[in-house]
Design an enzyme around this catalytic site. Structure first.
Site, PDB file in Angstrom:
ATOM      1  N   THR A 156       3.922   7.109   3.927  1.00 34.32           N
ATOM      2  CA  THR A 156       5.279   7.013   3.379  1.00 34.32           C
ATOM      3  C   THR A 156       5.486   5.637   2.768  1.00 34.32           C
ATOM      4  O   THR A 156       4.726   4.714   3.044  1.00 34.32           O
ATOM      5  CB  THR A 156       6.332   7.154   4.504  1.00 34.32           C
ATOM      6  OG1 THR A 156       6.313   5.954   5.296  1.00 34.32           O
ATOM      7  CG2 THR A 156       6.056   8.355   5.362  1.00 34.32           C
ATOM      8  N   ASP A 157       6.532   5.526   1.988  1.00 31.43           N
ATOM      9  CA  ASP A 157       6.939   4.191   1.593  1.00 31.43           C
ATOM     10  C   ASP A 157       7.680   3.574   2.791  1.00 31.43           C
ATOM     11  O   ASP A 157       7.952   4.242   3.797  1.00 31.43           O
ATOM     12  CB  ASP A 157       7.797   4.240   0.321  1.00 31.43           C
ATOM     13  CG  ASP A 157       7.786   2.911  -0.411  1.00 31.43           C
ATOM     14  OD1 ASP A 157       8.049   2.887  -1.624  1.00 31.43           O
ATOM     15  OD2 ASP A 157       7.493   1.877   0.246  1.00 31.43           O
ATOM     16  N   TYR A 158       8.028   2.312   2.655  1.00 30.71           N
ATOM     17  CA  TYR A 158       8.513   1.545   3.797  1.00 30.71           C
ATOM     18  C   TYR A 158       9.756   2.172   4.445  1.00 30.71           C
ATOM     19  O   TYR A 158      10.774   2.323   3.791  1.00 30.71           O
ATOM     20  CB  TYR A 158       8.837   0.115   3.346  1.00 30.71           C
ATOM     21  CG  TYR A 158       8.822  -0.878   4.486  1.00 30.71           C
ATOM     22  CD1 TYR A 158       9.903  -0.992   5.347  1.00 30.71           C
ATOM     23  CD2 TYR A 158       7.701  -1.667   4.728  1.00 30.71           C
ATOM     24  CE1 TYR A 158       9.880  -1.877   6.410  1.00 30.71           C
ATOM     25  CE2 TYR A 158       7.667  -2.565   5.780  1.00 30.71           C
ATOM     26  CZ  TYR A 158       8.766  -2.662   6.632  1.00 30.71           C
ATOM     27  OH  TYR A 158       8.724  -3.536   7.676  1.00 30.71           O
ATOM     28  N   ALA A 159       9.611   2.624   5.683  1.00 30.79           N
ATOM     29  CA  ALA A 159      10.728   3.163   6.479  1.00 30.79           C
ATOM     30  C   ALA A 159      11.274   4.458   5.908  1.00 30.79           C
ATOM     31  O   ALA A 159      12.361   4.914   6.258  1.00 30.79           O
ATOM     32  CB  ALA A 159      11.852   2.144   6.607  1.00 30.79           C
TER      33      ALA A 159
END
Ligand code: GLC
Length: 741
Positions: free
Chosen positions: A265-268
């Site tokens: 995933t992208d960050y968070a």
């Protein structure tokens, strides 16, 4: 390790250990002593999960990586090495021009070489995976992340995506003793570059046809090139955030395209599924992401804290978890980490590679080829030998020219334009002054807080007045004023969305002031996105777009200004007349009322206060040579089934200097079961031409080039009339026709 051994290893892991492999933790929680509680606690991660985390991000440097890996393995029961990932976007320690600039080279093989060299530096620094290339198509310069993209064209972005994946991963799976290459990660899947309003993280909403026809090709090219990883994008796609979008991540990516690598995933982004409103809580978010086929949770506690429960409740099948774990183990195995967890990390190699002479030479070559000469009235450039230069502006002597995403580069290594010009023509011929600040509070609302935090106090009004006067005086004394202007680095990149695209600060005022005094004005424009340059253009005798040119930017710009190199870059993104034109792109539909730009009639698809056309079109650029294009001729005006057509034109260099001409082939499908763009780039050839030389440039048109998603979403060509042109940029009119039978 053999596959069988990997299966055995998987079988030996506890549920917690398996889940741990899917968790990526921020680098700061993995210091050699264990972890700094702050970040861990914020993420709600237990010490046990940290001990079992499968990967981390942006920990780099041979020494540091060896320390962290050693400490991690000492605490680990299963001894599965940690995977080190990092944002190594356009260079590691030697920083190349931003990708939007590299997109102006129209030379995919150059980008492949740059990525190969970037991998060499990165592997020596211990990195295993880079979160690059970003292959998002961009059409809206308000979006700060244009700088990371190679531009607005699906065809070129696909060629670049392939080249960059192959460059980063070159030699990775050779099993050579000397590890080479690192895993690349295509991002941000998908269509992150089309946020409404050009505002980062905003809604993306488009038809499946547009998605597939215009936005997905570059991701697919990366997958077909063998990228090891895909990163989900923050945005929604048809109302479902990518990170929880099973249609996108499973049906398209894995089933249709056959991608069997790792999805991160992208960050968070998993936690953000709750904020989007796609999940009631983080447990549901974890379930959605797992079901979509996301393997690694970047820096949230969602997988860590809820997967076990979801499996025990039977809402996630442990087999799905096992598949995700196996994909991660296979990537670690491909990198040879089980045999050598410290893969390639080598301080001595770092020292030899970082900013080496050869890497700097390559950086300069890339910067020269990325620059786009937008104006050159009365052949102001190249500068006359011996000219007295007044070098003015916030970028005259500014090492902050690496752009927003060069976090592993060193600014102190950047060659400024002042340094380079003084080296080239002697300090006695260069008078320099900043003239004004880069930005003011009006341009960047957080500026006062940042100035306070980083002690970057702004100038007083008196100083502003004084500096501008001083700069104008220098201009009066010189043969030519070279103004090094542009956006501040922090105005672009992630979160760098703007509603205005004009020069920030007092830069336009400075240009006007200098114009009053200077015999000749050359503007050298730094930045990470197309700007609105109508006033700048009128006030300049020459206008050179240099983007954020990287470590060797100064040397490259000086070589072009002084004529040692000829600019050959061509725009990778349309340059607007006004921000109100956004989104702006060349391969648009015709509409039922296309405006011819002349007829004084309001009932056309036009603005009443601005032309439709860009100030500078996609594919445009000037050089120090002059290219004349002869008429196109076709080998046939009928393309029969299974046949091809050759289209050719003679290109003559009528100038007095040799140069490289970027010859572009555009096609138009005049009518189809769905409307088709007024033109599409389908071929590019860079042709070296000596002064006076003529070369015949040929392109082969194939049936595959004519395919598109028809009204029933089938991807195929349709019989009918096509138009073709061979031109120096996208603004020309079609020149010939043929029929596909
Ligand atoms: C950022 C960016 C992404 C980057 C990731 C890790 O938010 O969107 O491009 O790779 O987080 O830093």
């Amino acid at each position: 390790m053999q596959e069988k051994q990997l299966q055995e290893l998987l079988g030996s892991l506890s549920l917690t250990e398996k889940i741990g492999q899917l968790v990526q933790v921020p680098g700061e929680v993995l210091n050699a002593e264990g972890q700094e509680l702050g970040v861990r606690e914020d993420l709600g991660l237990s010490e046990e999960i940290i001990r079992n985390a499968g990967s981390t991000l942006n920990v780099v440097g041979a020494k540091r990586i060896k320390e962290v890996q050693k400490a991690y393995l000492e605490r680990s029961r299963h001894k599965i090495p940690l995977l080190f990932m990092a944002d190594i976007i356009y260079g590691f320690r030697t920083v190349f021009p931003i990708p939007l600039a590299l997109g102006c080279t129209f030379e995919p093989e150059l980008l492949e070489r740059l990525c190969e060299v970037t991998s060499q530096e990165s592997v020596a620094a211990g990195a295993h995976v880079t979160f690059s290339p970003m292959v998002d198509l961009v059409r809206d310069a308000r979006w700060g992340r244009c700088l990371e993209s190679t531009g607005e064209d699906p065809y070129m972005n696909s060629l670049y995506a392939k080249a960059m994946v192959e460059g980063f991963q070159k030699g990775m799976s050779d099993g050579a003793k000397e590890p080479k290459g690192m895993a690349s990660c295509i991002k941000h899947f998908a269509a992150y570059g089309a946020p409404e309003g050009g505002r980062d993280y905003n809604t993306v909403d488009m038809s499946e046809r547009r998605l597939r026809q215009e936005y997905l090709p570059s991701y697919k090219a990366g997958v077909d090139a063998g990228c090891e990883m895909i990163m989900t994008s923050f945005n929604t796609v048809d109302g479902i955030p990518s990170t929880g979008n099973k249609w996108l991540m499973d049906d398209v990516l894995r089933k249709e395209w056959g991608f069997d690598g790792v999805v991160i995933t992208d960050y968070a982004a998993i936690a953000e599924l709750v904020i989007h409103g796609a999940a009631e809580d983080q447990k549901e978010a974890a379930r959605l992401a797992m079901e979509a086929g996301v393997d690694i949770d970047m820096c949230t506690g969602c997988y860590a804290n809820y997967l076990e429960e979801l499996i025990q409740e039977g809402r996630i099948d442990e087999k799905q978890l096992d598949k995700a774990v196996m994909r991660i183990l296979k990537l670690k195995n491909k990198l040879g980490l089980f045999e050598d967890p410290y893969r390639g990390a080598d301080e001595a190699k770092e020292a030899g590679l970082f900013l080496s002479k050869e890497n700097r030479r390559l950086a300069k070559e890339a910067a020269v080829k990325s620059m786009v000469l937008l104006e050159n009235r009365e052949e102001t450039l190249p500068l006359a030998a011996g000219a007295k230069i007044a070098l003015i502006g916030p970028y005259a002597d500014n090492q902050d020219a690496l752009g927003f995403w060069a976090i592993h580069g060193t600014k102190s290594a950047v060659i400024t334009l002042k340094t380079a010009l003084e080296e080239a023509v002697g300090a006695e011929n260069v008078m320099s002054a900043p003239g004004c600040e880069t930005i003011l509070e009006k341009d960047y609302h957080d500026l006062p807080a940042m100035q306070k935090q980083y002690g970057m106090e702004g100038w007083s009004d008196e100083k502003r007045q004084e500096e501008m006067e001083k700069a104008a005086e220098l201009a009066a004394q010189a043969d030519v004023a070279v103004l090094a202007l542009g956006e501040a680095v922090l105005q672009g990149g992630e979160g760098g969305s703007r509603t205005s695209l004009t020069l920030p600060g007092d830069q336009l005022a400075l240009l006007k002031k200098v114009r009053e005094k200077a015999a000749k004005v050359v503007v050298v424009l730094f930045g990470g996105r197309p700007l609105v340059l109508d006033e700048v253009s009128k006030l300049s005798d020459a206008l050179l777009e240099v983007w954020f040119p990287g470590t060797e930017g100064g040397h490259a710009i000086a070589d072009v200004l002084l004529g040692k190199e000829s600019p050959c870059g061509r725009l990778s993104m349309s340059m607007p007349r006004c921000v109100g034109q956004m989104p702006l792109y060349y391969n648009h539909f015709n509409t039922g009322r296309p405006y011819d730009g002349i007829t004084p009639n309001r009932f056309f698809s036009r603005y009443t206060d601005c032309e439709n056309t860009p100030l500078y079109p996609y594919g445009y650029g000037l050089s120090y040579h002059k290219a004349e294009y002869g008429p196109v001729t076709l080998s046939s005006h009928i393309m029969k089934k299974g046949e091809t057509i050759t289209v050719q034109a003679d290109i003559t260099n009528t100038g007095s200097r040799a140069g490289i001409e970027t010859v572009q082939l555009y096609l138009r499908d005049v009518a189809g079961s769905v409307v088709r763009p007024v033109k599409e780039l389908k071929g590019v050839q860079k042709v070296a031409l000596d002064a006076g030389e003529t070369k015949r440039v040929k392109f082969t048109i194939t049936e595959e080039m004519l395919r598109f998603y028809g009204k029933n979403m089938e991807y195929c060509s349709e019989p009918g009339k096509f138009q073709v042109m061979i031109a120096p940029d996208s603004s020309y009119d079609m020149q010939a026709e043929f029929i596909l039978e």
